[in-house]
Design an enzyme around this catalytic site. Structure first.
Site, PDB file in Angstrom:
ATOM      1  N   ASP A   1       6.856   1.137   2.065  1.00 36.08           N
ATOM      2  CA  ASP A   1       6.572   0.148   1.011  1.00 36.08           C
ATOM      3  C   ASP A   1       7.468   0.427  -0.195  1.00 36.08           C
ATOM      4  O   ASP A   1       7.967  -0.503  -0.846  1.00 36.08           O
ATOM      5  CB  ASP A   1       5.119   0.254   0.540  1.00 36.08           C
ATOM      6  CG  ASP A   1       4.106   0.087   1.650  1.00 36.08           C
ATOM      7  OD1 ASP A   1       3.536  -0.988   1.787  1.00 36.08           O
ATOM      8  OD2 ASP A   1       3.892   1.066   2.389  1.00 36.08           O
TER       9      ASP A   1
ATOM     10  N   ASP B   1       0.854  -1.208   0.000  1.00 32.35           N
ATOM     11  CA  ASP B   1       0.000   0.000   0.000  1.00 32.35           C
ATOM     12  C   ASP B   1       0.883   1.249   0.000  1.00 32.35           C
ATOM     13  O   ASP B   1       0.852   2.035   0.929  1.00 32.35           O
ATOM     14  CB  ASP B   1      -0.951  -0.008   1.210  1.00 32.35           C
ATOM     15  CG  ASP B   1      -0.234   0.024   2.554  1.00 32.35           C
ATOM     16  OD1 ASP B   1       0.956  -0.352   2.619  1.00 32.35           O
ATOM     17  OD2 ASP B   1      -0.856   0.467   3.547  1.00 32.35           O
TER      18      ASP B   1
ATOM     19  N   HIS C   1       9.767   0.334   8.383  1.00 31.35           N
ATOM     20  CA  HIS C   1       9.050  -0.916   8.674  1.00 31.35           C
ATOM     21  C   HIS C   1       9.144  -1.929   7.514  1.00 31.35           C
ATOM     22  O   HIS C   1       9.692  -3.024   7.667  1.00 31.35           O
ATOM     23  CB  HIS C   1       7.565  -0.629   8.906  1.00 31.35           C
ATOM     24  CG  HIS C   1       7.278   0.433   9.912  1.00 31.35           C
ATOM     25  ND1 HIS C   1       7.338   0.207  11.258  1.00 31.35           N
ATOM     26  CD2 HIS C   1       6.900   1.730   9.765  1.00 31.35           C
ATOM     27  CE1 HIS C   1       7.003   1.312  11.908  1.00 31.35           C
ATOM     28  NE2 HIS C   1       6.739   2.252  11.030  1.00 31.35           N
ATOM     29  N   ASP C   2       8.562  -1.536   6.384  1.00 24.45           N
ATOM     30  CA  ASP C   2       8.317  -2.523   5.320  1.00 24.45           C
ATOM     31  C   ASP C   2       9.580  -3.125   4.689  1.00 24.45           C
ATOM     32  O   ASP C   2       9.581  -4.313   4.343  1.00 24.45           O
ATOM     33  CB  ASP C   2       7.420  -1.905   4.228  1.00 24.45           C
ATOM     34  CG  ASP C   2       6.031  -1.592   4.758  1.00 24.45           C
ATOM     35  OD1 ASP C   2       5.632  -2.171   5.788  1.00 24.45           O
ATOM     36  OD2 ASP C   2       5.344  -0.747   4.145  1.00 24.45           O
TER      37      ASP C   2
ATOM     38  N   ASN D   1      -2.482   2.726   3.504  1.00 27.42           N
ATOM     39  CA  ASN D   1      -1.902   4.044   3.771  1.00 27.42           C
ATOM     40  C   ASN D   1      -2.699   5.162   3.097  1.00 27.42           C
ATOM     41  O   ASN D   1      -2.765   6.283   3.598  1.00 27.42           O
ATOM     42  CB  ASN D   1      -0.456   4.103   3.280  1.00 27.42           C
ATOM     43  CG  ASN D   1       0.488   3.377   4.218  1.00 27.42           C
ATOM     44  OD1 ASN D   1       0.256   3.353   5.423  1.00 27.42           O
ATOM     45  ND2 ASN D   1       1.535   2.789   3.672  1.00 27.42           N
TER      46      ASN D   1
END
Ligand code: BDR
Ligand code: CA
Length: 310
Positions: free
Chosen positions: A14, A9, A239-240, A38
């Site tokens: 990402d 997303d 994070h991703d 998102n």
């Protein structure tokens, strides 16, 4: 060579996960599907295509996913990722066509056409993957593993104990976690350690290619949300990209195998990932939970990957 499908997303982090996958000769990115998270489904689809255009990978098939979570209205994260979902850089408009099929149809087609098992990398809410498993149960055996960013063992980032991706679609996450497919989870416990510091964002500028320059703009924007001292960050948590970094370099991480399930009923904790660290339930250990990361090596991987682009 690892064959993967990314369901994402985008989303600043990402975008970095996609960048790591495209930069690596060890990964064959077979398809990209977008999830609502998102930002709205239209924006995340457009963002996925803008990123592939930026990084010159228009040959990768892209399809748009479900418009809403399974059981509740969509909540987006414009406060983190901006109005477009990827604020902070001028990205090119997509110069290729989206596939004339849904995300789950593209996942099914890609799995059917692959001789080898395929890893699903999921960096947004799990709506598409849950639907895929319900509609195409016969293709489950083609999935090698699901590597996902989501959840937390303890503190959340959207409610006190709930992480955003699981919060957006808890029922979908419950279906995926109980599907019997090997899982690797990058929870906030590890992604909050995967921080990029301000001087490191500045150093991206020295790489000086169009992709690195765009990512520097994206990271400058993304970092601002995380400056609030309440988080206790020294930079921005990436994070991703932990998902792709783990696929490429599992030795960068420490992990524990345990049972993880999702609370969907709780008044205060709907969307919490319940991690059975002490084996209290006796339920099967379905998830390899990443808990620690070699941060300098991770940042080096990001820098080296950005340098591979023209
Ligand atoms: C997750 O939520 C999104 O905002 C990020 O892209 C990441 O996937 C972190 O909680
Ligand atoms: Ca995401």
């Amino acid at each position: 060579m690892k064959k993967i499908i990314m369901d994402c997303d985008p989303g600043h982090d990402d975008a970095l996960a996609m960048m790591l996958a495209l930069a690596s000769p060890e990964i064959d990115l077979l398809a990209v599907t977008s999830s609502a998270g998102n930002q709205t489904p239209e924006k995340t689809l457009n963002n996925a295509m803008r990123l592939l255009t930026l990084m010159h990978h228009q040959e990768i098939p892209v399809a748009g996913g479900n418009r809403t979570p399974l059981m509740q209205p969509l909540e987006t994260a414009g406060n983190v990722h901006g109005k477009s979902g990827l604020d902070g850089a001028d990205l090119p408009d997509p110069d290729f066509a989206v596939q004339d099929m849904t995300a789950i149809e593209l996942i099914a087609k890609t799995l059917r056409e692959s001789d080898d098992p395929v890893t699903l990398v999921v960096t947004g809410p799990m709506t598409n993957i849950a639907l895929f498993l319900r509609v195409y149960p016969e293709l489950k055996g083609k999935i090698d593993r699901i590597v996902f960013m989501g959840g937390a063992m303890g503190l959340g980032n959207w409610t006190p104990s709930v992480e955003f991706n699981i919060y957006v679609d808890p029922e979908a996450a419950k279906i995926v976690l109980n599907a019997g497919i090997p899982l690797t989870m990058a929870p906030l416990n590890v992604t909050h350690k995967a921080q990029i510091l301000k001087p490191e964002i500045a150093a991206i500028g020295e790489i000086n290619n169009p992709v690195a320059n765009a990512f520097q703009g994206l990271l400058n924007f993304f970092e601002v949300y995380h400056e609030n001292p309440k988080w206790g960050f020294k930079g921005a948590p990436l994070h991703d990209p932990c998902t792709i970094a783990w696929l490429l370099h599992p030795e960068m991480f420490e992990s524990e195998l345990m049972n993880v399930d999702v609370e969907t009923q709780g008044e205060l904790v709907r969307g919490e990932t319940v991690c059975d660290y002490y084996e209290l339930t006796g339920k099967p250990k379905n998830t390899d939970v990443l808990l620690d990361i070699d941060r300098p090596a991770f940042i080096q991987l990001i820098m080296d990957s950005l340098k591979t682009f023209k």
